[in-house]
Design a protein around this motif. Sequence first.
Motif, PDB file in Angstrom:
ATOM      1  N   SER A  99      29.499  75.618  24.286  1.00 42.96           N
ATOM      2  CA  SER A  99      29.165  74.219  24.033  1.00 42.96           C
ATOM      3  C   SER A  99      28.189  74.104  22.874  1.00 42.96           C
ATOM      4  O   SER A  99      27.149  74.770  22.852  1.00 42.96           O
ATOM      5  N   ASP A 100      28.543  73.222  21.927  1.00 44.53           N
ATOM      6  CA  ASP A 100      27.639  72.923  20.811  1.00 44.53           C
ATOM      7  C   ASP A 100      26.894  71.620  21.086  1.00 44.53           C
ATOM      8  O   ASP A 100      26.297  71.037  20.190  1.00 44.53           O
TER       9      ASP A 100
ATOM     10  N   PRO B  23      36.660  65.522  18.498  1.00 43.69           N
ATOM     11  CA  PRO B  23      35.465  64.667  18.484  1.00 43.69           C
ATOM     12  C   PRO B  23      35.779  63.231  18.898  1.00 43.69           C
ATOM     13  O   PRO B  23      36.923  62.772  18.797  1.00 43.69           O
TER      14      PRO B  23
ATOM     15  N   SER C  42      28.463  68.922  22.202  1.00 43.71           N
ATOM     16  CA  SER C  42      29.429  67.812  22.160  1.00 43.71           C
ATOM     17  C   SER C  42      29.498  67.132  23.527  1.00 43.71           C
ATOM     18  O   SER C  42      29.376  67.784  24.565  1.00 43.71           O
ATOM     19  N   TYR C  43      29.701  65.838  23.509  1.00 41.01           N
ATOM     20  CA  TYR C  43      29.843  65.026  24.727  1.00 41.01           C
ATOM     21  C   TYR C  43      28.639  65.198  25.668  1.00 41.01           C
ATOM     22  O   TYR C  43      28.769  65.117  26.889  1.00 41.01           O
TER      23      TYR C  43
ATOM     24  N   SER D 231      38.562  73.586  17.072  1.00 41.69           N
ATOM     25  CA  SER D 231      37.567  72.518  16.913  1.00 41.69           C
ATOM     26  C   SER D 231      37.614  71.659  18.160  1.00 41.69           C
ATOM     27  O   SER D 231      38.702  71.262  18.600  1.00 41.69           O
TER      28      SER D 231
END
Length: 336
Positions: free
Chosen positions: A276-277, A303, A279-280, A300
């Motif tokens: 996890s970077d 997004p 996101s969300y 990717s």
Amino acid sequence: MSNQSDVVNVVVSGAAGQIGYSLVFNIVRGDMFGIDQKVRVVLLDIAPMMDSLKGLILEIEDGCFPLVSEVIATSDPKEAFTNIDYAILVGGMPRKEGMERVDLLRANAAIFKVQGKAINDYAKKTVKVLVVANPANTNAFIALANAPNIPPENFSCLTRLDHNRAKAQIAAKAGVSVKDVHNVIVWGNHSLTIYPDTRYGYINLPSGKSTVASVIKNDQWLTNDFVSTVQKRGAAVIAARKLSSAASAAKAITDHMRDWALGTPEGEYVSMGVYSDGSYNVPAGVIFSFPVTIKNGVYSIVPGLPIDQITRDRIDLTAKELVEEKDMAVKILAEN
Ligand code: LMR
């Protein structure tokens, strides 16, 4: 296609098990890396399984698969991971009766620590790693935590089985082929908290493209029975077979690796457990199933999908479980 060389080197751990028996034939047939890609396959398992792996090698020979450049069996991590392009980690310690989650994690931490280090020291730096053994997300985290020289994006865990299960349930309910169901995805942990989400999904009908909800016309089913059927499907297979899923897991592994290596069709979302970077608003650093697209060997996270309150709550729940598992793993790793 990503930069594949003449021969790709693939290692399968736990190769003597039920998943391995199905998976290895998918690989040598060309289902994973394409029908023109030669493969060298390394079968890794514990020493007592070497005879069984010898038998598997005899069968691969007898299958006359033209893509096979070499197959070897070993119980030595150094030999197994040297120069590897793809590592599929199926072998782990299964949960035994009465075992607490922390005991399961401890037993697996020992295995994935060794394998993470071996990947770090001997595999190609571009290696792509898929962890299948449960708890898959956190085992993948343990492996990457022990492989500081390999980018964390190169580690993943299998949630494609849940993704495929979700897609199959929708196809059956809608009375269409699975090939007409698209972008149904799963979020989170490969556990009872995984969240199958149909809100971005669509179905190709003779009349055109329709949302899943407009075809199924049963929101109650989509929010309740569908979700719990997917979440409990692994347990249902175990109850019926008295064994974990094997061929369907091997198919999902094949789908996951094929898409990672060769890419996804334009506009198609698949689910992968990835680093996890953030996101969300999923806490960074856990291995979490996201919808992804893949090009040139790089995935990717899709997004900007709109997240409603139900989805937010489900994502938070499964993320919380993963953060707890990760904290437990960090503690276990610090102990030794
Ligand atoms: C599955 O989803 O089929 C497996 O992960 C279940 C299990 O616990 O082995």
